[in-house]
Scaffold this motif. Structure first.
Motif, mmCIF file in Angstrom:
data_model
loop_
_atom_site.group_PDB
_atom_site.id
_atom_site.type_symbol
_atom_site.label_atom_id
_atom_site.label_comp_id
_atom_site.label_asym_id
_atom_site.label_seq_id
_atom_site.Cartn_x
_atom_site.Cartn_y
_atom_site.Cartn_z
ATOM 1 N N THR A 1 0.832 -1.202 0.000
ATOM 2 C CA THR A 1 0.000 0.000 0.000
ATOM 3 C C THR A 1 0.866 1.252 0.000
ATOM 4 O O THR A 1 0.587 2.206 -0.727
ATOM 5 C CB THR A 1 -0.957 0.005 1.206
ATOM 6 N N LYS A 21 2.044 1.802 -3.453
ATOM 7 C CA LYS A 21 0.963 2.301 -4.304
ATOM 8 C C LYS A 21 0.675 3.773 -4.023
ATOM 9 O O LYS A 21 0.379 4.538 -4.941
ATOM 10 C CB LYS A 21 -0.302 1.466 -4.115
ATOM 11 N N THR A 41 0.894 6.715 -6.721
ATOM 12 C CA THR A 41 -0.243 7.611 -6.925
ATOM 13 C C THR A 41 0.196 9.070 -6.809
ATOM 14 O O THR A 41 -0.208 9.911 -7.607
ATOM 15 C CB THR A 41 -1.377 7.303 -5.929
ATOM 16 N N VAL A 70 -6.614 4.588 -2.576
ATOM 17 C CA VAL A 70 -5.479 3.654 -2.540
ATOM 18 C C VAL A 70 -5.289 3.118 -1.124
ATOM 19 O O VAL A 70 -5.092 1.919 -0.925
ATOM 20 C CB VAL A 70 -4.183 4.343 -3.032
ATOM 21 N N GLU A 110 -8.130 0.665 -0.170
ATOM 22 C CA GLU A 110 -7.983 -0.595 -0.908
ATOM 23 C C GLU A 110 -6.888 -1.464 -0.298
ATOM 24 O O GLU A 110 -7.001 -2.682 -0.255
ATOM 25 C CB GLU A 110 -7.627 -0.278 -2.369
#
Length: 107
Positions: free
Chosen positions: A15, A18, A22, A92, A95
């Motif tokens: 995460t 990510k 992002t 993000v 998720e």
């Protein structure tokens, strides 16, 4: 138990990666905000970096009016960029959150 903890730690690391991806992508997302009469236009990234300011010639005649336009339009542009930024990073993060028993009650 230990395997679950390792799985959660790996999920958190994924995460974090990510989120960083992002943030980099948001540097390429541009947004525009204009004054209501189109005399001033601000272009900025979703990471709130100003890329361009376009000022109509007639605004250059009145310093006080130009300053007012800049404050109002920049604030609207920054709010728009912040909303996009937070929505993207929030998606993000949500998720990638590991499933922790009992945490569903807080959604």
């Amino acid at each position: 138990m230990f395997g679950d903890m390792m799985g959660m730690m790996n999920k958190i690391k994924e995460t974090q990666a990510k989120v960083e991806e992002t943030k980099k992508r948001l540097d390429t997302v541009t947004l525009e905000e204009k004054s209501s009469d189109d005399l001033l236009k601000i272009t900025l990234t979703a990471n709130r970096e100003i890329k361009a300011i376009e000022v109509a010639d007639e605004l250059l005649q009145d310093k006080e009016q130009l300053e007012d336009y800049l404050v109002l339009t920049l604030n609207k542009a920054i709010k728009k960029a912040t909303d996009v930024h937070e929505a993207e990073l929030g998606a993000v993060a949500k998720e990638g959150m590991p499933s922790i028993p009992g945490m569903d009650a807080f959604k």
